[in-house]
Design a protein around this motif. Sequence first.
Motif, short mmCIF file in Angstrom:
data_model
loop_
_atom_site.label_atom_id
_atom_site.label_comp_id
_atom_site.label_asym_id
_atom_site.label_seq_id
_atom_site.Cartn_x
_atom_site.Cartn_y
_atom_site.Cartn_z
N SER A 1 0.83 -1.22 0.00
CA SER A 1 0.00 0.00 0.00
C SER A 1 0.86 1.27 0.00
O SER A 1 0.45 2.29 -0.56
CB SER A 1 -0.95 0.01 1.20
OG SER A 1 -0.22 0.00 2.41
N LEU B 1 -5.46 -2.16 -0.78
CA LEU B 1 -6.29 -1.73 0.35
C LEU B 1 -5.68 -0.48 0.97
O LEU B 1 -4.46 -0.27 0.90
CB LEU B 1 -6.39 -2.84 1.38
CG LEU B 1 -7.00 -4.15 0.89
CD1 LEU B 1 -6.88 -5.24 1.96
CD2 LEU B 1 -8.46 -3.97 0.48
N ARG B 2 -6.50 0.32 1.60
CA ARG B 2 -6.05 1.61 2.14
C ARG B 2 -6.08 1.62 3.67
O ARG B 2 -6.47 0.65 4.32
CB ARG B 2 -6.94 2.72 1.58
CG ARG B 2 -6.91 2.83 0.07
CD ARG B 2 -5.51 3.03 -0.47
NE ARG B 2 -5.50 3.30 -1.91
CZ ARG B 2 -4.40 3.40 -2.63
NH1 ARG B 2 -3.22 3.22 -2.07
NH2 ARG B 2 -4.47 3.66 -3.92
N SER B 3 -5.71 2.75 4.22
CA SER B 3 -5.66 2.91 5.67
C SER B 3 -7.06 2.85 6.28
O SER B 3 -8.06 3.03 5.59
CB SER B 3 -5.03 4.26 6.01
OG SER B 3 -5.85 5.32 5.55
N LYS B 4 -7.10 2.63 7.58
CA LYS B 4 -8.39 2.65 8.29
C LYS B 4 -9.09 3.98 8.10
O LYS B 4 -10.32 4.05 7.99
CB LYS B 4 -8.18 2.35 9.78
CG LYS B 4 -7.86 0.90 10.10
CD LYS B 4 -7.76 0.70 11.62
CE LYS B 4 -7.61 -0.78 11.99
NZ LYS B 4 -6.33 -1.35 11.55
N ASN C 1 -10.61 4.04 4.70
CA ASN C 1 -11.70 3.07 4.75
C ASN C 1 -12.96 3.71 5.33
O ASN C 1 -14.06 3.59 4.78
CB ASN C 1 -11.24 1.87 5.59
CG ASN C 1 -12.26 0.77 5.70
OD1 ASN C 1 -13.26 0.94 6.39
ND2 ASN C 1 -12.00 -0.35 5.06
N TYR D 1 -12.76 -2.83 -0.37
CA TYR D 1 -12.24 -1.56 0.15
C TYR D 1 -13.03 -1.04 1.36
O TYR D 1 -12.58 -0.13 2.05
CB TYR D 1 -12.20 -0.51 -0.96
CG TYR D 1 -11.25 -0.88 -2.08
CD1 TYR D 1 -9.90 -1.09 -1.83
CD2 TYR D 1 -11.71 -1.06 -3.37
CE1 TYR D 1 -9.02 -1.45 -2.84
CE2 TYR D 1 -10.85 -1.42 -4.40
CZ TYR D 1 -9.50 -1.61 -4.13
OH TYR D 1 -8.65 -1.99 -5.13
N ASP E 1 -8.58 -3.28 5.46
CA ASP E 1 -7.66 -2.15 5.35
C ASP E 1 -6.23 -2.66 5.22
O ASP E 1 -5.97 -3.86 5.35
CB ASP E 1 -7.81 -1.19 6.54
CG ASP E 1 -7.47 -1.84 7.86
OD1 ASP E 1 -6.28 -2.14 8.09
OD2 ASP E 1 -8.39 -2.06 8.68
N ASP E 2 -5.30 -1.75 4.99
CA ASP E 2 -3.94 -2.17 4.63
C ASP E 2 -3.14 -2.78 5.78
O ASP E 2 -2.02 -3.25 5.57
CB ASP E 2 -3.17 -1.03 3.98
CG ASP E 2 -2.97 0.18 4.90
OD1 ASP E 2 -3.35 0.11 6.09
OD2 ASP E 2 -2.45 1.20 4.41
N CYS F 1 -10.18 5.37 -2.16
CA CYS F 1 -10.01 6.41 -1.13
C CYS F 1 -11.26 7.28 -1.00
O CYS F 1 -11.71 7.88 -1.99
CB CYS F 1 -8.83 7.32 -1.48
SG CYS F 1 -7.23 6.50 -1.50
#
Length: 431
Positions: A200, A282-285, A288, A260, A264-265, A233
């Motif tokens: 990520s 996947l992205r950060s919390k 998310n 997504y 999360d990442d 995002c």
Amino acid sequence: MFDLGIINGKLYLDGQYINANLYIKSGKIVDISTTFQKSKEEINAAGKVVLPGFIDPHVHFELNLGKYTSVDDFESGSISALFGGVTTIIDFLDPISNTEELENAFKIRLSTAKKSFVDYSFHATLGNFEGDFDTLINKIKELGTTSIKIFTAYSSSNRRTNDKKMFELFKTSKNYNIPILIHAENEDMIIENVPINFHSKARPEISEISEIIKIAEFLNQTKASVYIVHTTCGSSIEEIYNRFNDILNKNIFFESCPHYFYFDDSVYESKKGHLYTMTPPLRSKNENEKLKNNIDNIFSIGTDHCSFNSKEKRKRRTGKLPMGIGGIEHSFVLMYSLFGEKIIDKFTINPAKFFGLYPRKGTLLPGADADIVIFDSKYKGKISMSHTKADYDLYLGTQIRGKVEKVIKNGVITIDQDKLVNKAKGSFIRR
């Protein structure tokens, strides 16, 4: 006499519920009535919600990546789709670099898709395209595909469309009312082939956010129609809402995917992190949560279904493994569990209208194909079944509310109480 009657149900008709009976003949919805009429077969849908069959506008069945091919082909992928209430899919043609390659790419994919048990269409896909966009679009319209996907990254595999070409494509597509799908990442900010735990960070959030802002500026000039696939995002959507609100859901439309919202990442730090690899990652919390907060400005839900076996994914670096996960079977119940009925249009009328499938798909109005989901909105439980060919399913054990109880495809009961009871083939849908 009708072939099939669905009686006593709560019908979802283009944004509203009505208590009525629905009648089917020769694979089409032909009548909606509060009176009871004779049918050869009846389904009592009392206490259930009757929905249009779902549309997944973003799948990759039997995707050939050279060394790897996604394990769900059109047969197994479409069976998984049916168990999730998905009755129509849109897959992708292989990338082309000139118009002459388009018809062959179409014929190959059409032949491969004949195994499908759901209806299907395709998006044309551009690689590093050299040629005249007017000629290309006229050929695409002739074939009935009427949408084009481009990438703003992946120069390493000769798939990137540079800014100059993208701007030119926007101007031309506007003249033909052809939507452009975009995998939006700023390539200059990406690092390829990194350790899994760096996945990520190597494709950072700003790479998506900045690229989408640039695309919005292009749209301000061209007034084209663009569909951002697999938006990861929440900040991407917030930026467009705050800075380009006049073109949101008018010239720029957002798709996102269940994974997504559910992961999360942080998973990339785990021993099984490789199983969660896809691009974009996947992205950060934080992102998310922002994505969930912006659900009202997400136009549709696709799955980007592209499944592989765990052995193929079990690599230490991202450049060595195939990217993608499955999920088409669970997509609607996953999103319904988070957001309730507000997600129905994102699986039905929105993609149907945008991609030229309406009024044949995405609605229960008379004249539409009799693709119908009987949905138990009161169900609570866990995901316990999976029909993918892949040897793992990230969603097994996930707590859900709502259950697909029956699926009618072309007027025939196809899924009934967790069983596939009919295997009629799907058809190519010209758009």
